[in-house]
Design a protein around this motif. Structure first.
Motif, PDB file in Angstrom:
ATOM      1  N   THR A 150       9.880   0.795   0.338  1.00 11.09           N
ATOM      2  CA  THR A 150      10.309   0.255  -0.492  1.00 11.09           C
ATOM      3  C   THR A 150       9.976  -1.094  -0.158  1.00 11.09           C
ATOM      4  N   GLY A 151      10.788  -1.857  -1.552  1.00 15.78           N
ATOM      5  CA  GLY A 151       9.626  -3.111  -0.933  1.00 15.78           C
ATOM      6  C   GLY A 151       8.594  -3.472  -2.310  1.00 15.78           C
ATOM      7  N   ASN A 152       7.879  -4.871  -2.360  1.00 14.32           N
ATOM      8  CA  ASN A 152       6.896  -4.700  -2.707  1.00 14.32           C
ATOM      9  C   ASN A 152       5.356  -5.881  -2.059  1.00 14.32           C
ATOM     10  N   THR A 153       5.633  -4.694  -0.443  1.00 14.13           N
ATOM     11  CA  THR A 153       4.446  -5.122   0.046  1.00 14.13           C
ATOM     12  C   THR A 153       4.216  -3.720   0.066  1.00 14.13           C
ATOM     13  N   ASP A 154       2.194  -3.246   0.018  1.00 10.85           N
ATOM     14  CA  ASP A 154       1.429  -1.596  -0.347  1.00 10.85           C
ATOM     15  C   ASP A 154       1.983  -1.433   0.739  1.00 10.85           C
ATOM     16  N   SER A 155       1.637  -0.281   1.219  1.00 11.68           N
ATOM     17  CA  SER A 155       1.930   0.360   2.511  1.00 11.68           C
ATOM     18  C   SER A 155       0.727   2.117   2.474  1.00 11.68           C
ATOM     19  N   ASN A 156       0.160   1.214   3.694  1.00 14.19           N
ATOM     20  CA  ASN A 156      -0.934   3.106   4.230  1.00 14.19           C
ATOM     21  C   ASN A 156      -0.152   4.009   4.432  1.00 14.19           C
ATOM     22  N   ILE A 157       0.529   5.056   5.002  1.00 13.91           N
ATOM     23  CA  ILE A 157       0.945   5.799   5.341  1.00 13.91           C
ATOM     24  C   ILE A 157       0.378   7.097   6.515  1.00 13.91           C
ATOM     25  N   PRO A 158       0.079   6.889   7.430  1.00 17.19           N
ATOM     26  CA  PRO A 158      -0.579   8.040   8.154  1.00 17.19           C
ATOM     27  C   PRO A 158      -0.998   9.222   7.985  1.00 17.19           C
ATOM     28  N   PRO A 159      -1.733  10.099   8.292  1.00 17.15           N
ATOM     29  CA  PRO A 159      -2.369  11.002   7.786  1.00 17.15           C
ATOM     30  C   PRO A 159      -1.080  12.334   8.831  1.00 17.15           C
ATOM     31  N   GLY A 160      -0.949  13.388   8.709  1.00 15.77           N
ATOM     32  CA  GLY A 160      -0.290  14.273   8.597  1.00 15.77           C
ATOM     33  C   GLY A 160       0.627  15.539   8.662  1.00 15.77           C
ATOM     34  N   LEU A 161       1.783  16.110   8.645  1.00 15.20           N
ATOM     35  CA  LEU A 161       2.266  16.723   7.926  1.00 15.20           C
ATOM     36  C   LEU A 161       3.921  15.859   7.824  1.00 15.20           C
ATOM     37  N   TYR A 162       4.322  16.109   6.590  1.00 14.22           N
ATOM     38  CA  TYR A 162       5.414  15.571   6.293  1.00 14.22           C
ATOM     39  C   TYR A 162       6.304  16.801   5.761  1.00 14.22           C
ATOM     40  N   TYR A 163       6.981  16.788   6.356  1.00 13.35           N
ATOM     41  CA  TYR A 163       8.282  18.379   6.404  1.00 13.35           C
ATOM     42  C   TYR A 163       9.468  18.327   6.022  1.00 13.35           C
ATOM     43  N   PHE A 164       9.734  18.020   4.807  1.00 10.69           N
ATOM     44  CA  PHE A 164      10.947  17.917   3.822  1.00 10.69           C
ATOM     45  C   PHE A 164      12.099  19.061   4.293  1.00 10.69           C
ATOM     46  N   ASP A 165      12.673  18.500   4.531  1.00 11.30           N
ATOM     47  CA  ASP A 165      14.083  20.316   4.806  1.00 11.30           C
ATOM     48  C   ASP A 165      15.083  19.377   4.715  1.00 11.30           C
ATOM     49  N   ARG A 166      15.346  19.966   2.838  1.00 13.49           N
ATOM     50  CA  ARG A 166      16.582  19.345   2.331  1.00 13.49           C
ATOM     51  C   ARG A 166      16.868  17.682   2.257  1.00 13.49           C
ATOM     52  N   GLY A 167      15.864  17.159   2.230  1.00  4.78           N
ATOM     53  CA  GLY A 167      15.243  15.868   2.900  1.00  4.78           C
ATOM     54  C   GLY A 167      14.270  15.494   1.047  1.00  4.78           C
ATOM     55  N   THR A 168      14.664  14.020   1.001  1.00 10.07           N
ATOM     56  CA  THR A 168      14.153  13.240  -0.233  1.00 10.07           C
ATOM     57  C   THR A 168      12.531  12.394   0.282  1.00 10.07           C
ATOM     58  N   PHE A 169      11.433  12.260  -0.577  1.00 13.60           N
ATOM     59  CA  PHE A 169      10.121  11.648  -0.380  1.00 13.60           C
ATOM     60  C   PHE A 169      10.355   9.984  -1.705  1.00 13.60           C
ATOM     61  N   ARG A 170      11.035   9.454  -1.292  1.00 13.93           N
ATOM     62  CA  ARG A 170      11.437   7.822  -2.126  1.00 13.93           C
ATOM     63  C   ARG A 170      10.773   7.035  -2.247  1.00 13.93           C
ATOM     64  N   LEU A 171      10.656   6.887  -3.542  1.00 17.21           N
ATOM     65  CA  LEU A 171       9.303   5.468  -3.975  1.00 17.21           C
ATOM     66  C   LEU A 171       9.803   4.708  -4.244  1.00 17.21           C
ATOM     67  N   GLN A 172      10.436   3.757  -3.961  1.00 16.50           N
ATOM     68  CA  GLN A 172      10.432   2.358  -5.232  1.00 16.50           C
ATOM     69  C   GLN A 172      10.317   0.697  -4.944  1.00 16.50           C
ATOM     70  N   GLY A 173      10.459   0.527  -6.138  1.00 13.09           N
ATOM     71  CA  GLY A 173       9.938  -1.396  -5.470  1.00 13.09           C
ATOM     72  C   GLY A 173       8.905  -1.045  -6.032  1.00 13.09           C
ATOM     73  N   ASN A 174       7.643  -2.405  -6.069  1.00 13.07           N
ATOM     74  CA  ASN A 174       6.565  -2.904  -6.982  1.00 13.07           C
ATOM     75  C   ASN A 174       5.165  -2.318  -6.154  1.00 13.07           C
ATOM     76  N   GLN A 175       4.578  -1.630  -5.770  1.00 16.33           N
ATOM     77  CA  GLN A 175       3.774  -1.152  -4.777  1.00 16.33           C
ATOM     78  C   GLN A 175       3.128   0.020  -4.862  1.00 16.33           C
ATOM     79  N   THR A 176       2.174   0.084  -4.170  1.00 16.51           N
ATOM     80  CA  THR A 176       0.819   0.955  -4.591  1.00 16.51           C
ATOM     81  C   THR A 176       1.014   1.191  -2.674  1.00 16.51           C
ATOM     82  N   VAL A 177       1.728   2.610  -2.485  1.00 15.53           N
ATOM     83  CA  VAL A 177       1.102   3.608  -1.269  1.00 15.53           C
ATOM     84  C   VAL A 177      -0.236   4.657  -1.586  1.00 15.53           C
ATOM     85  N   THR A 178      -0.850   4.595  -0.262  1.00 12.31           N
ATOM     86  CA  THR A 178      -1.417   5.346  -0.106  1.00 12.31           C
ATOM     87  C   THR A 178      -1.429   6.174   0.779  1.00 12.31           C
ATOM     88  N   GLY A 179      -1.629   7.308   0.463  1.00 12.07           N
ATOM     89  CA  GLY A 179      -1.607   7.886   1.663  1.00 12.07           C
ATOM     90  C   GLY A 179      -2.706   9.303   2.031  1.00 12.07           C
TER      91      GLY A 179
END
Length: 547
Positions: free
Chosen positions: A397-426
């Motif tokens: 969230t937020g307005n700051t661009d984010s770089n997320i770590p490499p790897g496996l993101y396992y969502f088990d009844r979970g949510t990948f949520r992107l909010q705000g005014n930013q660029t998310v790089t993975g």
């Protein structure tokens, strides 16, 4: 002496008689007639051989198509015989032309091939007057059922549905450098265009209402055989097991100057630090029954170990966080990083042949991994990171661009949520969405997500290189992705049983790689380009002659 006039002198030969000339002429005519008859019958034999070869080719293909349709070897032989008979009868009157003297069909179920051979006597026109021996021809053909490589960048898997691809609104979908295939039909309502540089193919029909149309540089084709899922045999990532709390003796932190040091053990009281100093956890086994918080311009150091949080861990201010390899568990709580917080994963210079991930983060029972800051990586490979979210969110969230770590993101009844005014790089990431999981984009957030292409760094064994989004098999939910300007997915987007619903005001290239989904829908103003980059070979079932 008698003089003889030169004109009456003999030249040494006699003038031939009329009978001799007629005999010679008859011999020449006989030879010419024989050569003419031979030429006619040889040409006829070549034509008949071509007709027999065509009939044998058709017979082999008919037998292979019977195998393709799931029929038995005996039914394949019958289909081959019938095809041969039809072809021969279509080119000859009954009792004339070719007479089969030998016909054989061999079906190999293991290799799914049909081998046909035939021999036939040819009825001559003139040659019978000069030649009484055999006048025959033969032909052979082998047809096979198999898979033919394609250039599909887009594949919709659902069969028997006329709206497997359903485009609504002001839609523009462009497949660059490749083709598109729907195992059902394609439907477009409104003002839209679906265009491919290669072909646009469908097993069923195309439905176009309004100004919608389907176009292709190499043709729009319907009635094709469905295409199998090229990733059907790929295993899903193993479901992680959340470790139990470590327990241990009750301990407390100690302070010296601007540094607060917390030894390993169990903490029954909250830990709170504010200032420009350091909050240090040297490493070991930690259990926090109450909240842990840091606020200020200092640093937080987490040594190698096992950390279990029951009431959350929050970091605010201009803090820097150094996280060492270890296991981090959050039960019913949050790992929260503020706007200006920078998290560094300090890995080890090891390869992926070591035992499992170096960083394991578990969130369950309505926990969250809430990031507004950024990440730095030191010696971290995609195989080093596992983030498991059960009934929990990964929120950027937020307005700051984010770089997320490499790897496996396992969502088990979970949510990948992107909010705000930013660029998310993975980069080098894999997002796996189990049943009940969701991908949620709100606002003007842009995402740049790319899969792991190096086979030596895959997050789990058996994974297809290039995979970036994987919705679990059996998960029929709709995955909604907003294609805001600048958003991009690079790699394979794979939803074997789900629907990809793409909407938003995309422009330029939205995807580079391959889209393999069960269904595909759009709504609103969608303008996307999909550039084909082959990561997995997609083949189509076909029957062809191999000999």
């Amino acid at each position: 002496m008698r003089l003889v006039h030169p004109a009456t002198r003999s030249c040494g030969w006699r003038k031939a008689s009329p009978g001799q000339v007629l005999l010679l002429l008859a011999l020449v005519l006989f030879l010419l007639l024989g050569f003419s008859a031979l030429a006619v019958d040889v040409a006829h034999a070549y034509a008949e051989r071509r007709l027999l070869q065509n009939a044998v080719d058709a017979a082999a293909l008919a037998g292979a198509r019977a195998l393709f349709d799931g029929r038995s070897p005996s039914e394949a032989r019958t289909a081959a015989q019938q095809a041969l008979d039809r072809n021969l009868s279509a080119n000859h009157d009954p009792g004339e032309g070719l007479t089969l003297t030998q016909f054989d069909v061999q079906v190999d179920s293991a290799t799914r091939t049909v081998r046909v051979s035939a021999q036939a006597a040819i009825e001559p026109f003139f040659l019978g007057a000069f030649y009484r021996g055999p006048w025959e021809t033969n032909a052979n053909a082998v047809a096979r059922v198999g898979q033919q490589p394609t250039d599909y960048a887009f594949l919709a898997l659902e069969r028997d549905n006329p709206s497997t691809v359903n485009l609504i609104g002001n839609v523009s979908v462009r497949i660059v450098g490749g083709s598109a295939m729907s195992n059902g039909g394609m439907r477009c309502v409104g003002n839209g265009i679906f265009h491919a540089d290669g072909t646009v193919d469908a097993a069923l029909t195309f439905s176009q209402t309004g100004n919608c149309r389907f176009q292709a540089g190499q043709g729009v084709r319907s009635g094709l055989s469905p295409v199998d899922d090229p990733l059907a045999a790929m295993p899903e990532p193993p479901r992680p097991t959340i470790p139990d709390p470590p327990g241990g003796p009750t301990v407390t932190c100690s302070s010296s100057g601007n540094t607060m040091t917390c030894p390993p053990g169990r903490y029954t009281s909250a830990i709170s630090y504010s200032g420009n100093g350091t909050l240090s956890f040297p490493g070991g086994n930690y259990q926090f029954d109450r909240s842990v918080s840091f606020s200020g311009n200092g640093s937080v150091i987490l040594g190698p170990g096992f950390y279990y949080f029951d009431d959350g861990f929050s970091i605010d201010g201009n803090a820097s966080v150094i996280m060492s390899p270890g296991t981090y568990v959050f039960q019913g709580s949050a790992f929260s990083l503020g706007d200006n917080v920078r998290l560094t994963l300090q890995g080890q210079p090891t390869s992926c042949t070591s035992s499992g991930q170096e960083f394991r983060l578990y969130f369950f029972d309505r926990s969250s991994f809430a990031v507004q800051g950024n990440f730095d990586l030191v010696d971290v490979l995609p195989c080093d990171v596992l983030v498991y979210l059960r009934d929990s969110d990964f929120a950027l969230t937020g307005n700051t661009d984010s770089n997320i770590p490499p790897g496996l993101y396992y969502f088990d009844r979970g949510t990948f949520r992107l909010q705000g005014n930013q660029t998310v790089t993975g980069r080098d990431v894999l997002f796996y969405f189990g049943p009940g999981s969701a991908f949620d984009v709100v606002g003007t957030t842009r995402y740049l997500l790319s899969g792991v292409t190096d086979p030596r760094s895959l997050p789990y064994p058996g994974m297809q290189p290039g995979l970036v989004l994987f919705q679990a098999r059996g998960n029929t939910a709709t995955l909604r992705m907003v294609g805001n300007s600048g958003a991009r997915v690079e790699g394979i987007l794979y939803l074997p049983n789900g629907t990809l619903d793409l909407r938003g005001n995309a422009s330029g290239t939205w995807a580079r790689g391959q889209l393999i989904v069960n269904r595909f829908t759009t709504n609103g103003n969608t303008d996307i380009r999909i550039e084909r980059v082959e990561h997995v070979l997609i083949t189509r079932p076909t029957v062809w002659l191999v000999e």
